[in-house]
Scaffold this motif. Structure first.
Motif, PDB file in Angstrom:
ATOM      1  N   ILE A 146      28.594  42.467  33.316  1.00 27.23           N
ATOM      2  CA  ILE A 146      29.911  42.859  32.797  1.00 27.23           C
ATOM      3  C   ILE A 146      29.897  42.705  31.279  1.00 27.23           C
ATOM      4  O   ILE A 146      30.011  41.597  30.755  1.00 27.23           O
ATOM      5  N   ASP A 148      32.085  43.271  28.805  1.00 25.50           N
ATOM      6  CA  ASP A 148      33.486  43.542  28.520  1.00 25.50           C
ATOM      7  C   ASP A 148      34.057  42.390  27.697  1.00 25.50           C
ATOM      8  O   ASP A 148      33.883  41.218  28.062  1.00 25.50           O
ATOM      9  N   LEU A 171      38.178  37.967  34.276  1.00 25.80           N
ATOM     10  CA  LEU A 171      38.576  39.102  33.450  1.00 25.80           C
ATOM     11  C   LEU A 171      40.070  38.990  33.193  1.00 25.80           C
ATOM     12  O   LEU A 171      40.875  39.066  34.120  1.00 25.80           O
ATOM     13  N   LEU A 230      35.278  41.706  39.120  1.00 27.68           N
ATOM     14  CA  LEU A 230      35.874  43.040  39.009  1.00 27.68           C
ATOM     15  C   LEU A 230      37.021  43.237  39.999  1.00 27.68           C
ATOM     16  O   LEU A 230      37.817  44.161  39.847  1.00 27.68           O
ATOM     17  N   GLU A 231      37.097  42.382  41.015  1.00 28.14           N
ATOM     18  CA  GLU A 231      38.214  42.424  41.958  1.00 28.14           C
ATOM     19  C   GLU A 231      39.393  41.558  41.512  1.00 28.14           C
ATOM     20  O   GLU A 231      40.398  41.474  42.217  1.00 28.14           O
TER      21      GLU A 231
END
Length: 389
Positions: A146, A148, A171, A230-231
């Motif tokens: 990731i 990000d 995230l 990501l979930e």
């Protein structure tokens, strides 16, 4: 005269640092430079030759000046308190002690294990990469998945004596803020001497400690952690532990593997159904067998009912006790196989599964039908990807 006083002050500071960490046998001191303007202090058990050479080179570049520039400050961390500086030695860093300053140099030189595929989470298709016992390496594996700026990494310490580093990853634009705050609150509330593995933390932050069901998902696969982030879920990494905790977790996640998403819809769904069927067989088959064979034999086909009755004609114990003893024996063999070396474990499996089983049936201790039920139950229990389940 000034140099003599500076050397005396350095010796006094080194002595204090040594006393603050308990005068350990692996405490080492190395004068640096022709005039010994610095003393490099480190624990020989946590530093290797490369880190030692790097520290000496950095100190020689300083000469007789203090570190003031921005470039130099990136390599050193200053400490005014000797007690705080001494604690950094226990983390694997080195201390450079001069007459005017004490600063640390990052130099963790302990042995590291290469990332390999986790033994308990093998896949047919997917990356062969798993977490190790080094926290920085594990964080780097997740960051490779990731890239990000919203991926947040927050560090905490748990344990009065071990001061174990714990990292929370999430995230920020996907995860609920209340979830992160609750995790931080539970971890900060832990008051214990030490946390040696992720299992300590898993039990201390869970909602109900007395439950037999796993309420937190644990994994050693970096791709599974990336998918969970990501979930919108939160990953908890613990130093010196290859297991990562993922919260929150539901029953569905405990039966999923990353492989389900690497195959097409039909194959992935079929594999998940196989796991669910295996779990249901492992849980319900022994009880269903007892219910049909003892209390409702009329529900069975006549030939099957007669075959079961014939196989049990020589068994001197009730069917419930027979099933219980066989399942308990399977657990004994499973635990013994996990603890023994590989070659011995294979031999034990053959002896226990074939020789001992056939002998028990021939001697009349157990029936062949019950042995088949116990074997199917044991095999079905291994279809689940989560060992705790």
């Amino acid at each position: 005269m000034l140099k003599k006083k500076a050397a005396q002050k350095i010796q006094e500071q080194v002595k204090v640092i040594c006393e603050l960490i308990g005068n350990p046998a692996d405490f080492s001191v190395l004068p640096v430079g022709n005039e010994a303007l610095f003393s490099l202090v480190y624990l020989s058990s946590l530093a290797n030759d490369y880190s030692l050479e790097r520290g000496i080179a950095l100190l020689k570049d300083l000469g007789d000046s203090l570190v003031t520039t921005t470039q130099e400050q990136r390599n050193f961390q200053y400490y005014e308190d000797l007690e705080a500086a001494a604690k950094t030695l226990l983390e694997g860093n080195m201390l450079a002690v001069s007459a005017d300053a004490v600063f640390s140099i990052e130099a963790q030189g302990w042995l590291r294990r290469l990332p390999t595929e986790p033994v308990t989470e093998r896949l047919i298709r997917g990356p062969r990469e798993g977490f190790t016992e080094t926290l920085e390496d594990n964080i780097g594996m997740v960051r490779r998945w990731i890239r990000d700026p919203d991926l947040k990494v927050e560090a905490l310490r748990v344990g009065r004596r071990t001061q174990t580093r714990v990292v929370i990853m999430y995230l920020s634009d996907l995860t609920q803020p209340g979830l992160v705050e609750e995790i931080q609150h539970r971890i900060k509330a832990i008051d214990i001497d030490g946390v040696l593995e992720a299992g300590y933390l898993e039990q201390l932050i869970t909602d109900r400690r007395a439950t037999i069901f796993p309420l937190i998902q644990a994994t050693e696969r970096s791709d599974r952690v990336a998918a969970a982030l990501l979930e919108g879920r939160v990953a908890i990494l613990i130093d010196k532990s290859p297991a990562c905790l993922i919260v929150p977790a539901t029953v569905n996640e405990l039966y999923q593997t990353p492989e389900d998403y690497y195959f097409n819809y039909w194959l992935g769904s079929f594999l998940r159904l196989i796991r669910l069927l295996g779990n249901n067989l492992a849980v319900a088959l022994p009880g269903l067998y007892i219910a049909l064979a003892v209390y409702h034999p009329e529900l069975l086909p006549t030939n099957l009912a007669m075959a079961i009755a014939a196989s049990r004609s020589r068994v001197p114990i009730p069917l419930i006790a027979e099933v219980f003893i066989l399942l308990l024996a399977v657990e004994f063999f499973r635990e013994a196989g996990l603890r023994l070396p590989g070659s011995v474990a294979h031999t034990l499996g053959v002896v226990a599964g074939i020789v001992l089983g056939m002998t028990a049936v021939q001697a009349g201790f157990v029936s062949s039908a019950t042995l088949v039920v116990a074997a199917i139950t044991a095999i079905a229990s291994f279809t689940g990807p989560n060992y705790s389940v």
